[in-house]
Design a protein around this motif. Structure first.
Motif, mmCIF file in Angstrom:
data_model
loop_
_atom_site.group_PDB
_atom_site.id
_atom_site.type_symbol
_atom_site.label_atom_id
_atom_site.label_comp_id
_atom_site.label_asym_id
_atom_site.label_seq_id
_atom_site.Cartn_x
_atom_site.Cartn_y
_atom_site.Cartn_z
ATOM 1 N N LEU A 36 0.802 -1.223 0.000
ATOM 2 C CA LEU A 36 0.000 0.000 0.000
ATOM 3 C C LEU A 36 0.841 1.281 0.000
ATOM 4 N N TRP A 37 2.151 1.161 0.230
ATOM 5 C CA TRP A 37 2.944 2.370 0.414
ATOM 6 C C TRP A 37 2.959 3.263 -0.833
ATOM 7 N N GLU A 38 3.000 2.687 -1.997
ATOM 8 C CA GLU A 38 3.022 3.483 -3.237
ATOM 9 C C GLU A 38 1.754 4.313 -3.372
ATOM 10 N N ILE A 39 0.617 3.742 -3.015
ATOM 11 C CA ILE A 39 -0.647 4.473 -3.135
ATOM 12 C C ILE A 39 -0.739 5.589 -2.098
ATOM 13 N N VAL A 40 -0.071 5.401 -0.928
ATOM 14 C CA VAL A 40 -0.068 6.425 0.118
ATOM 15 C C VAL A 40 0.892 7.546 -0.241
ATOM 16 N N GLU A 41 2.056 7.209 -0.750
ATOM 17 C CA GLU A 41 3.078 8.213 -1.038
ATOM 18 C C GLU A 41 2.802 8.982 -2.328
ATOM 19 N N LYS A 62 -10.293 0.452 -10.117
ATOM 20 C CA LYS A 62 -10.984 -0.206 -9.021
ATOM 21 C C LYS A 62 -10.000 -0.719 -7.978
ATOM 22 N N GLU A 63 -8.879 -1.297 -8.416
ATOM 23 C CA GLU A 63 -7.865 -1.796 -7.487
ATOM 24 C C GLU A 63 -7.214 -0.649 -6.706
ATOM 25 N N ASN A 64 -6.931 0.463 -7.398
ATOM 26 C CA ASN A 64 -6.328 1.611 -6.724
ATOM 27 C C ASN A 64 -7.264 2.215 -5.679
ATOM 28 N N ARG A 65 -8.538 2.290 -6.018
ATOM 29 C CA ARG A 65 -9.516 2.809 -5.049
ATOM 30 C C ARG A 65 -9.584 1.904 -3.817
ATOM 31 N N LYS A 66 -9.574 0.607 -4.034
ATOM 32 C CA LYS A 66 -9.639 -0.341 -2.917
ATOM 33 C C LYS A 66 -8.410 -0.232 -2.033
ATOM 34 N N LYS A 67 -7.214 -0.137 -2.640
ATOM 35 C CA LYS A 67 -5.986 0.016 -1.872
ATOM 36 C C LYS A 67 -5.990 1.320 -1.078
ATOM 37 N N ASP A 68 -6.465 2.386 -1.756
ATOM 38 C CA ASP A 68 -6.452 3.686 -1.096
ATOM 39 C C ASP A 68 -7.370 3.696 0.126
ATOM 40 N N LYS A 69 -8.541 3.122 0.018
ATOM 41 C CA LYS A 69 -9.469 3.093 1.149
ATOM 42 C C LYS A 69 -8.938 2.201 2.277
ATOM 43 N N SER A 90 -10.261 14.003 5.041
ATOM 44 C CA SER A 90 -9.353 13.646 3.944
ATOM 45 C C SER A 90 -10.017 12.633 3.023
ATOM 46 N N ALA A 91 -9.937 12.884 1.713
ATOM 47 C CA ALA A 91 -10.592 12.008 0.749
ATOM 48 C C ALA A 91 -9.731 10.822 0.375
ATOM 49 N N THR A 92 -8.403 10.960 0.507
ATOM 50 C CA THR A 92 -7.496 9.880 0.124
ATOM 51 C C THR A 92 -6.470 9.644 1.235
ATOM 52 N N SER A 93 -5.829 8.501 1.153
ATOM 53 C CA SER A 93 -4.787 8.186 2.138
ATOM 54 C C SER A 93 -3.588 9.124 1.975
ATOM 55 N N LYS A 94 -3.291 9.519 0.737
ATOM 56 C CA LYS A 94 -2.188 10.448 0.506
ATOM 57 C C LYS A 94 -2.459 11.784 1.173
ATOM 58 N N GLU A 95 -3.670 12.268 1.096
ATOM 59 C CA GLU A 95 -4.030 13.544 1.715
ATOM 60 C C GLU A 95 -3.923 13.458 3.232
ATOM 61 N N ALA A 96 -4.403 12.374 3.818
ATOM 62 C CA ALA A 96 -4.333 12.204 5.271
ATOM 63 C C ALA A 96 -2.876 12.096 5.741
ATOM 64 N N TRP A 97 -2.075 11.330 5.000
ATOM 65 C CA TRP A 97 -0.659 11.176 5.364
ATOM 66 C C TRP A 97 0.084 12.513 5.268
ATOM 67 N N SER A 98 -0.167 13.279 4.227
ATOM 68 C CA SER A 98 0.495 14.572 4.049
ATOM 69 C C SER A 98 0.092 15.548 5.149
ATOM 70 N N THR A 99 -1.168 15.501 5.576
ATOM 71 C CA THR A 99 -1.639 16.377 6.651
ATOM 72 C C THR A 99 -0.897 16.093 7.948
ATOM 73 N N LEU A 100 -0.759 14.819 8.287
ATOM 74 C CA LEU A 100 -0.054 14.451 9.518
ATOM 75 C C LEU A 100 1.440 14.761 9.422
ATOM 76 N N ASN A 101 2.015 14.523 8.263
ATOM 77 C CA ASN A 101 3.438 14.785 8.076
ATOM 78 C C ASN A 101 3.747 16.276 8.241
ATOM 79 N N THR A 102 2.891 17.123 7.694
ATOM 80 C CA THR A 102 3.102 18.566 7.816
ATOM 81 C C THR A 102 2.906 19.041 9.253
ATOM 82 N N ALA A 103 1.928 18.455 9.931
ATOM 83 C CA ALA A 103 1.610 18.900 11.292
ATOM 84 C C ALA A 103 2.687 18.499 12.295
ATOM 85 N N TYR A 104 3.251 17.317 12.145
ATOM 86 C CA TYR A 104 4.155 16.801 13.183
ATOM 87 C C TYR A 104 5.631 16.777 12.770
#
Length: 285
Positions: A36-41, A62-69, A90-104
């Motif tokens: 899943l790391w590629e879809i998150v990054e 469809k596979e990318n959407r499933k991995k992202d969720k 956050s609509a995607t895992s990338k958006e959520a990860w970027s939000t946390l990375n920027t905050a902390y």
């Protein structure tokens, strides 16, 4: 990992706000194990009109959407409730990860300030007198890992040199031996830890003495043993001193001999009449 039927549920770390570095490392490992790391990054492209895609493109989407969720669900589960509110929209895992990375983790300015603080903490590290080798070793490695996560170029040799020059005084001999006999550029952290722990065990063995030896030392300090080759009831330079029972018997015997001598017919003086030296022309008389 917990088991739910035939599916393995990974044990998720939890972000509390003070452990972002450790949390992010464990989450990256988790995403990698689940592919899943590629879809998150990097994320994926969401088409404006999916009807224009062919069957293969639709399958990939469809596979990318499933991995992202799936990745987004892992992130939701791995944070505290207060932190969840920041990423709940956050609509995607990338958006959520970027939000946390920027905050902390922060931007470049915040990152620079954090690096300065960590560098100062690293330089001030000193081993406590009551601290075990492994405890101090872990403290140094923990700060070192935080420096590396924040972009500091930190080689193992620098960490080894830091540990050696900040050990407590009782490890001075082993530190000198390691510095003189080993090439620090080729020495590993694990080998250094093993050498220091071996010396620590020797120190503990020397500090603990057997009960018999401790008892003998206690008797020595009480005065039972004084001087070389002197036993109990002997004092001074090897001359024996009788105890009070022997001394009493000797005095009584001397008194009896003196009484007999004073009352003998050939004595020059009688007991009670003269207690001085006999009169005569010389000492031989």
């Amino acid at each position: 990992m917990a088991t739910n039927g035939n599916t393995l549920q990974p044990q998720l770390p939890r972000l509390t706000g003070k452990n972002y570095n450790q949390w992010s490392i464990m989450m990256k490992a988790l995403f990698g194990s689940q592919d899943l790391w590629e879809i998150v990054e990097i994320g994926y492209d969401e088409p404006a009109d999916p009807t224009t895609l062919n069957q293969q493109q639709l399958t990939t989407l469809k596979e990318n959407r499933k991995k992202d969720k799936k990745a987004l669900f892992f992130i939701y589960q791995a944070v505290d409730e207060a932190i969840f509110e920041r990423i709940s929209t956050s609509a995607t895992s990338k958006e959520a990860w970027s939000t946390l990375n920027t905050a902390y983790k922060g931007e470049d300015k915040v990152k620079t300030i954090r690096l300065q603080a960590l560098r100062g903490e690293f330089e001030l590290l000193r081993m406590k007198e009551t601290e075990y080798v492994e405890e101090y070793f872990n403290r140094v490695v923990s700060i070192s890992n935080q420096l590396r996560v924040n972009g500091e170029e930190l080689k193992d040799q620098r960490i080894i040199e830091k540990i050696l020059r900040s050990m407590s005084k009782k490890y001075e001999h082993i530190v000198v031996a390691i510095e003189e006999s080993k090439d620090l550029s080729e020495l590993s952290l694990e080998s250094l830890l093993g050498s220091l722990q071996s010396h620590e065990l020797r120190i503990k063995q020397f500090e603990s003495s057997p009960p018999e030896q401790a008892f003998q030392m206690q008797e020595f300090h009480r005065g039972g043993f004084r001087g070389r080759g002197r036993g109990r009831n002997f004092r001074g330079g090897g001359r024996s001193q009788p105890d009070h029972h022997t001394r009493g018997r000797t005095q009584a015997s001397n008194y009896q001999v003196q009484s007999n001598h004073e009352t003998s017919p050939g004595n020059h003086y009688e007991r009670g009449r003269y207690h001085g030296r006999p009169r005569g022309r010389g000492r031989g008389n």
